[in-house]
Design an enzyme around this catalytic site. Structure first.
Site, mmCIF file in Angstrom:
data_model
loop_
_atom_site.group_PDB
_atom_site.id
_atom_site.type_symbol
_atom_site.label_atom_id
_atom_site.label_comp_id
_atom_site.label_asym_id
_atom_site.label_seq_id
_atom_site.Cartn_x
_atom_site.Cartn_y
_atom_site.Cartn_z
ATOM 1 C CB SER A 258 -0.905 -0.002 1.239
ATOM 2 O OG SER A 258 -1.483 1.270 1.440
ATOM 3 C CE LYS A 264 -4.247 -3.972 3.040
ATOM 4 N NZ LYS A 264 -4.913 -2.978 2.189
ATOM 5 C CD GLU A 271 -7.564 -6.949 -4.836
ATOM 6 O OE1 GLU A 271 -8.095 -6.864 -3.729
ATOM 7 O OE2 GLU A 271 -6.726 -6.111 -5.255
#
Length: 414
Positions: A258, A264, A271
């Site tokens: 992130s 993260k 995705e």
């Protein structure tokens, strides 16, 4: 350079030229191959000498390896090739049209794209099969409605991915079969008076030969279904790697961080595979909409067939390769999976079936167990591992045999 300037001279407006220009550079080696096939036909009819054919073969091989020879002033890849063939190029267009020429080159492109897709699918399947083999007995709750249903194993679950990939392989093989015929000899729409020998696998009807794009639709359909499967696989990886599930850990080689939250590790590959499914479906829908109302034979609308296929090929190749890296690096938290699979309620169906073996009608058995679950008095019969073991093929109990069968179907060695 255009192949039809004799009719309109140099009067084409620059805005019209830019609109009509074909972005078809990817077809270059395939158009060279189709051009050589046609040159052989001309030679067979005595319209091209042996020396000219030999020179064309050498020159076409060089052109196919040099995309820089495709200049901005060339209207399309066919024009670029004919220009670079010089005097032989002026002869080699006899007995054919851009209509059958582009169809021939595009079919060769789709054949190659199908072979590439199958190779990448098989590489991913090998990784999934190896993963399944190492986790053949790892307990995992099986889900319906994303609620725990019955105990299975991770190996059994992964084999469901393999079955999807196996069907995808078959769809690309079918698309290749549809693309294998040759439209050469159809000319613009009605053949030629030159009496050229037929190419191998010549299509039966000249009008259909230049207007058919079913093979492109078949390829896009195969790509769309593949991405639908990759999306489902990606979604499961996304779920499994959350803190809430905690079944898997992402490899740093196939995850991102992130820009703001330093802790993260994001499943971007999974995705994006999920996201690109919508694009793949859109490409198929778009080409279906393009061809649905076209009168026979050829119409310029069909220039729109190549962009979605070119883009689909890239997405298929890149998506499969990235998922192969991701899945090969997944780490499994077996204890977390086993804890989830030890939920007593996943054995409720076993309890109902135990009553059936005692002679209780299933509907009554189902009601008894459901009531015990509702009031909180349910007691499981046996363990998750015992439950898995007795539910043989096509259930999880026969996972080792199923892995061996899948390897044999894919022709993959241990």
């Amino acid at each position: 350079m255009t192949l039809w300037s004799g009719r309109v001279g140099s009067s084409l407006d620059p805005a019209v030229w830019e609109f009509l220009h074909a972005a078809d550079a990817e077809l270059l080696p395939y158009d060279c191959e189709a051009t050589y096939q046609h040159a052989q036909r001309l030679n067979g009819a005595g319209l091209l000498t042996d020396d000219e054919l030999s020179w064309a073969e050498t020159r076409l091989a060089a052109i196919a390896q040099d995309p820089g020879g495709y200049l901005p002033e060339d209207e399309d890849v066919h024009s670029a090739i004919e220009r670079q063939l010089g005097d032989v190029g002026r002869k080699i267009h006899a007995g054919r049209s851009r209509n059958d020429q582009v169809a021939a080159a595009f079919r060769l492109y789709v054949l190659d794209a199908c072979a590439e897709a199958r190779e990448e699918i098989e590489a991913l399947a090998l990784v999934v099969l190896s993963f399944a083999e190492s986790e053949a007995e790892t307990l995992l709750p099986g889900y319906t409605h994303l609620q725990r249903g019955q105990p299975v194993t991770l190996g059994h679950h992964l084999l469901a991915w393999v079955e999807m990939l196996d069907r995808d392989r078959s769809r690309f093989a079918a698309a290749a079969g549809a693309a294998a015929e040759s439209p050469l000899g159809a000319g613009a729409l009605a053949g030629s008076t030159l009496g050229l020998p037929a190419p191998p696998g010549q299509m039966r009807n000249s009008i259909d030969a230049v207007s058919d794009r079913d093979f492109a639709l078949d390829y896009l359909y195969a790509a769309a279904v593949l991405y639908t499967h990759l999306s489902r696989i990606g979604e499961e990886i996304v779920l499994w790697s959350t803190g809430e599930f905690g079944f898997t850990r992402l490899p740093e080689s196939a995850a991102t961080g992130s820009s703001m939250m330093p802790q993260k590790l994001n499943p971007d590959v999974a995705e994006l595979a999920r996201g690109k499914a919508g694009t793949a479906i859109g490409r198929l829908t778009g080409l279906l909409a393009t061809v649905k109302g076209l009168p026979l034979a050829y119409d310029r609308d069909l220039q729109e067939d190549k962009a979605p296929v070119f883009a689909a090929r890239s997405d298929v190749r890149l998506g499969l390769r990235a998922l192969t890296v991701l899945i090969s690096g997944l780490e499994v938290d077996r204890e977390r999976m086993a804890a989830a699979a030890s939920d007593p309620l996943v054995l409720a169906t076993d309890a109902a079936e135990a009553l059936v073996q005692e002679g209780v009608p299933f509907r009554e058995a189902h009601a008894r167990v459901a009531e015990s679950v509702r009031v909180g008095s349910f007691t499981p019969v046996g363990t998750a591992a015992e439950s898995v073991a007795v539910r043989t093929a096509p259930g999880p109990g026969g996972v080792r045999e199923a892995i061996a069968d899948a390897r044999a179907r894919f022709g993959l060695s241990l």
